[in-house]
Design a protein around this motif. Structure first.
Motif, short mmCIF file in Angstrom:
data_model
loop_
_atom_site.label_atom_id
_atom_site.label_comp_id
_atom_site.label_asym_id
_atom_site.label_seq_id
_atom_site.Cartn_x
_atom_site.Cartn_y
_atom_site.Cartn_z
N ALA A 1 -39.50 13.00 25.22
CA ALA A 1 -40.12 14.15 25.89
C ALA A 1 -41.58 13.84 26.16
CB ALA A 1 -39.99 15.40 25.02
N ASN A 2 -42.01 14.06 27.39
CA ASN A 2 -43.42 13.91 27.77
C ASN A 2 -44.02 12.57 27.34
OD1 ASN A 2 -43.51 16.46 28.98
ND2 ASN A 2 -43.87 17.43 27.01
N GLY A 3 -43.24 11.51 27.45
CA GLY A 3 -43.75 10.18 27.14
C GLY A 3 -43.70 9.79 25.67
N PHE A 4 -43.15 10.66 24.83
CA PHE A 4 -43.02 10.36 23.40
C PHE A 4 -41.56 10.18 23.04
CE2 PHE A 4 -47.17 12.37 23.36
CZ PHE A 4 -47.86 11.58 22.45
N VAL A 5 -41.30 9.28 22.10
CA VAL A 5 -39.98 9.09 21.52
C VAL A 5 -40.02 9.66 20.11
CG1 VAL A 5 -38.25 7.43 20.74
CG2 VAL A 5 -39.61 6.95 22.79
N PHE A 6 -39.06 10.52 19.80
CA PHE A 6 -38.93 11.10 18.47
C PHE A 6 -37.64 10.54 17.88
CE2 PHE A 6 -41.41 13.91 21.08
CZ PHE A 6 -42.46 14.27 20.26
N VAL A 7 -37.77 9.80 16.78
CA VAL A 7 -36.62 9.18 16.13
C VAL A 7 -36.23 10.02 14.92
CG1 VAL A 7 -35.73 7.10 15.02
CG2 VAL A 7 -37.38 6.90 16.90
N SER A 8 -34.99 10.50 14.93
CA SER A 8 -34.48 11.24 13.78
C SER A 8 -34.45 10.35 12.55
CB SER A 8 -33.05 11.73 14.06
OG SER A 8 -33.04 12.66 15.10
N LEU B 1 -36.61 18.18 30.81
CA LEU B 1 -37.64 17.18 30.57
C LEU B 1 -37.40 16.38 29.29
CD1 LEU B 1 -40.74 19.28 31.61
CD2 LEU B 1 -39.45 17.64 32.98
N VAL B 2 -36.27 16.61 28.65
CA VAL B 2 -35.95 15.92 27.41
C VAL B 2 -34.66 15.12 27.63
CG1 VAL B 2 -35.36 16.19 24.98
CG2 VAL B 2 -36.97 17.77 26.03
N THR B 3 -34.67 13.86 27.20
CA THR B 3 -33.45 13.07 27.22
C THR B 3 -33.11 12.70 25.78
OG1 THR B 3 -34.69 11.01 27.53
CG2 THR B 3 -33.89 12.12 29.52
N TYR B 4 -31.83 12.50 25.53
CA TYR B 4 -31.35 12.20 24.18
C TYR B 4 -30.67 10.84 24.17
CZ TYR B 4 -32.06 17.20 23.85
OH TYR B 4 -32.62 18.46 23.90
N SER B 5 -30.74 10.17 23.03
CA SER B 5 -30.16 8.83 22.93
C SER B 5 -29.43 8.65 21.60
CB SER B 5 -31.28 7.78 23.03
OG SER B 5 -30.74 6.49 22.91
N ASN B 6 -28.23 8.12 21.70
CA ASN B 6 -27.45 7.70 20.54
C ASN B 6 -26.95 6.29 20.82
OD1 ASN B 6 -27.47 10.04 18.79
ND2 ASN B 6 -26.38 11.05 20.46
N PRO B 7 -27.80 5.27 20.57
CA PRO B 7 -27.43 3.90 20.95
C PRO B 7 -26.23 3.38 20.18
CG PRO B 7 -29.48 3.94 19.69
CD PRO B 7 -29.10 5.36 19.93
N ASP B 8 -25.49 2.48 20.84
CA ASP B 8 -24.33 1.85 20.21
C ASP B 8 -24.73 1.01 19.01
OD1 ASP B 8 -22.63 2.97 22.09
OD2 ASP B 8 -22.67 1.20 23.39
N ALA B 9 -26.00 0.62 18.92
CA ALA B 9 -26.49 -0.18 17.79
C ALA B 9 -26.64 0.66 16.53
CB ALA B 9 -27.82 -0.83 18.15
N ASN B 10 -26.35 1.95 16.60
CA ASN B 10 -26.42 2.84 15.44
C ASN B 10 -25.07 3.52 15.26
OD1 ASN B 10 -29.19 2.66 16.69
ND2 ASN B 10 -29.71 3.68 14.80
N SER C 1 -29.34 14.09 17.85
CA SER C 1 -29.37 12.77 18.47
C SER C 1 -30.27 11.87 17.63
CB SER C 1 -29.93 12.85 19.89
OG SER C 1 -29.08 13.61 20.70
N HIS C 2 -29.98 10.58 17.67
CA HIS C 2 -30.84 9.63 16.96
C HIS C 2 -32.25 9.61 17.53
CE1 HIS C 2 -28.00 8.01 14.16
NE2 HIS C 2 -27.18 7.60 15.11
N GLY C 3 -32.34 9.79 18.85
CA GLY C 3 -33.65 9.78 19.48
C GLY C 3 -33.71 10.76 20.62
N SER C 4 -34.90 11.26 20.87
CA SER C 4 -35.13 12.08 22.06
C SER C 4 -36.46 11.68 22.65
CB SER C 4 -35.10 13.57 21.71
OG SER C 4 -36.02 13.89 20.69
#
Length: 131
Positions: free
Chosen positions: A27-34, A5-14, A22-25
Motif C-alpha cells: 500500500a502506498n509504496g510500502f510492503v507490510f509482511v505478516s 490501492l492495496v494488493t495482497y501476496s501469498n507467494p508459492d515460496a511460503n 495475506s503474507h504480504g500487502s
C-alpha cells in the motif's frame, strides 16, 4: 470510482496462510509482511529444529514475501521479532546480522513466552518498494 490501492501476496515460496490474512500487502509504496513463523514452503512446522534453524526459516519466509511484493532486505524499514524467550536474543541477533548484511532497519525484539505450534520465533516487517 476509486481503485483498490492495496494488493495482497501469498507467494508459492511460503506455506499457505494459517488464517484469514495475506503474507504480504502493498500500500502506498510500502510492503507490510505478516508475522512469519519457521514453517517451510511445504507446510512443515520446525518446532523440533534448533533455534538458529527456526530463525533462518522465519527470515527466509520474510525475504520471500518481500521479493514477491517487489522489495527486498535492502529496502527494509522496520522489523519486529517475537521470541519465546529473551535467552534466544543473542542467537537471533547473530542469524539476523548474517541475513540482513549491511541493512540496518529499525528493529524491536519482544520476548513473548510460548508461540504458536511450540515454535520459538516469529518475524514481521515493513519495507518500501523501490521506485
Amino acid at each position: 470510482m476509486q481503485q483498490n490501492l492495496v494488493t495482497y501476496s501469498n507467494p508459492d515460496a511460503n506455506a499457505a496462510p494459517g488464517g484469514h490474512y495475506s503474507h504480504g500487502s502493498v500500500a502506498n509504496g510500502f510492503v507490510f509482511v505478516s508475522g512469519q513463523l519457521p514453517i517451510t514452503p511445504a507446510g512443515e512446522k520446525l518446532a523440533s529444529a534448533s533455534f538458529e534453524d527456526q530463525a533462518r526459516q522465519a527470515l527466509a519466509n520474510v525475504e520471500a514475501v518481500l521479493r514477491a511484493c517487489g522489495s527486498g532486505i535492502e529496502h527494509l524499514v522496520q522489523v519486529r521479532v517475537y521470541l519465546d524467550s529473551v535467552d534466544n536474543w543473542a542467537a537471533f541477533n547473530a542469524v539476523y546480522a548474517q541475513w540482513a548484511g549491511p541493512s540496518r532497519p529499525s528493529r524491536a525484539i519482544v520476548p513473548t513466552g510460548a508461540l504458536h505450534y511450540g515454535l520459538k520465533v516469529e518475524v514481521e516487517a515493513v519495507a518500501v518498494v523501490p521506485a
